[in-house]
Design a protein around this motif. Structure first.
Motif, PDB file in Angstrom:
ATOM      1  N   TYR A 176       4.929  13.139  -5.354  1.00 48.18           N
ATOM      2  CA  TYR A 176       5.608  12.524  -4.214  1.00 48.18           C
ATOM      3  C   TYR A 176       4.941  11.191  -3.938  1.00 48.18           C
ATOM      4  O   TYR A 176       3.738  11.139  -3.699  1.00 48.18           O
ATOM      5  N   VAL A 177       5.705  10.097  -3.989  1.00 42.38           N
ATOM      6  CA  VAL A 177       5.164   8.755  -3.822  1.00 42.38           C
ATOM      7  C   VAL A 177       5.731   8.159  -2.535  1.00 42.38           C
ATOM      8  O   VAL A 177       6.940   8.195  -2.310  1.00 42.38           O
ATOM      9  N   TYR A 178       4.844   7.642  -1.698  1.00 41.67           N
ATOM     10  CA  TYR A 178       5.221   7.020  -0.437  1.00 41.67           C
ATOM     11  C   TYR A 178       4.630   5.620  -0.403  1.00 41.67           C
ATOM     12  O   TYR A 178       3.454   5.444  -0.728  1.00 41.67           O
ATOM     13  N   PHE A 179       5.446   4.620  -0.013  1.00 39.72           N
ATOM     14  CA  PHE A 179       4.907   3.270   0.143  1.00 39.72           C
ATOM     15  C   PHE A 179       5.709   2.542   1.200  1.00 39.72           C
ATOM     16  O   PHE A 179       6.776   2.987   1.606  1.00 39.72           O
TER      17      PHE A 179
ATOM     18  N   THR B 267       0.834  -1.192   0.000  1.00 35.57           N
ATOM     19  CA  THR B 267       0.000   0.000   0.000  1.00 35.57           C
ATOM     20  C   THR B 267       0.872   1.247   0.000  1.00 35.57           C
ATOM     21  O   THR B 267       2.023   1.222   0.440  1.00 35.57           O
ATOM     22  N   GLY B 268       0.311   2.333  -0.494  1.00 36.92           N
ATOM     23  CA  GLY B 268       1.038   3.586  -0.516  1.00 36.92           C
ATOM     24  C   GLY B 268       0.120   4.744  -0.819  1.00 36.92           C
ATOM     25  O   GLY B 268      -1.105   4.595  -0.899  1.00 36.92           O
ATOM     26  N   SER B 269       0.708   5.909  -0.972  1.00 42.61           N
ATOM     27  CA  SER B 269      -0.044   7.096  -1.344  1.00 42.61           C
ATOM     28  C   SER B 269       0.826   7.986  -2.214  1.00 42.61           C
ATOM     29  O   SER B 269       2.058   7.928  -2.167  1.00 42.61           O
ATOM     30  N   THR B 270       0.166   8.786  -3.026  1.00 38.47           N
ATOM     31  CA  THR B 270       0.846   9.722  -3.905  1.00 38.47           C
ATOM     32  C   THR B 270       0.222  11.091  -3.729  1.00 38.47           C
ATOM     33  O   THR B 270      -0.998  11.210  -3.639  1.00 38.47           O
ATOM     34  N   MET B 271       1.074  12.119  -3.641  1.00 38.14           N
ATOM     35  CA  MET B 271       0.601  13.495  -3.595  1.00 38.14           C
ATOM     36  C   MET B 271       1.026  14.177  -4.889  1.00 38.14           C
ATOM     37  O   MET B 271       2.196  14.089  -5.288  1.00 38.14           O
ATOM     38  N   TYR B 272       0.074  14.818  -5.538  1.00 37.94           N
ATOM     39  CA  TYR B 272       0.351  15.572  -6.754  1.00 37.94           C
ATOM     40  C   TYR B 272       0.151  17.056  -6.478  1.00 37.94           C
ATOM     41  O   TYR B 272      -0.799  17.445  -5.810  1.00 37.94           O
ATOM     42  N   ARG B 273       1.040  17.890  -7.019  1.00 38.13           N
ATOM     43  CA  ARG B 273       0.870  19.347  -6.999  1.00 38.13           C
ATOM     44  C   ARG B 273       0.631  19.786  -8.437  1.00 38.13           C
ATOM     45  O   ARG B 273       1.287  19.308  -9.362  1.00 38.13           O
ATOM     46  N   PHE B 274      -0.327  20.707  -8.594  1.00 38.23           N
ATOM     47  CA  PHE B 274      -0.718  21.183  -9.912  1.00 38.23           C
ATOM     48  C   PHE B 274      -0.489  22.683 -10.026  1.00 38.23           C
ATOM     49  O   PHE B 274      -0.637  23.410  -9.049  1.00 38.23           O
ATOM     50  N   ALA B 275      -0.163  23.133 -11.217  1.00 34.62           N
ATOM     51  CA  ALA B 275      -0.111  24.554 -11.551  1.00 34.62           C
ATOM     52  C   ALA B 275      -0.438  24.690 -13.031  1.00 34.62           C
ATOM     53  O   ALA B 275       0.079  23.920 -13.857  1.00 34.62           O
ATOM     54  N   ASP B 276      -1.303  25.611 -13.354  1.00 36.66           N
ATOM     55  CA  ASP B 276      -1.698  25.858 -14.747  1.00 36.66           C
ATOM     56  C   ASP B 276      -2.182  24.594 -15.448  1.00 36.66           C
ATOM     57  O   ASP B 276      -1.886  24.360 -16.616  1.00 36.66           O
TER      58      ASP B 276
END
Length: 71
Positions: free
Chosen positions: A49-52, A33-42
């Motif tokens: 960022y991927v964490y597992f 299992t893990g999680s991913t954080m995405y940052r967006f612009a335009d």
């Protein structure tokens, strides 16, 4: 997986499954299992960022002995 949103940010929780086919692998199923954080612009992804659970992946593939306290 589950998703949560904030302005310019998205989080995704996920589970990856497969089979240990690494050299010398067991051929057994694995699941991490893990999680991913995405940052967006335009409208574009600017960061990911991927964490597992690397300790769990190593335990399942036999690539590292997990300390007793972490079991």
């Amino acid at each position: 997986g589950q998703r949560a949103y904030a302005p310019g940010i998205a989080f995704v929780q996920w589970t990856a499954t497969g089979t240990d086919r690494s050299p010398g692998g067991t051929g057994q199923p694995i699941s991490v299992t893990g999680s991913t954080m995405y940052r967006f612009a335009d409208g574009m992804i600017t960061h990911e960022y991927v964490y597992f659970d690397t300790a769990e992946l190593m335990r399942q593939t036999g690539t590292q002995t997990v300390p007793h306290a972490a079991k």
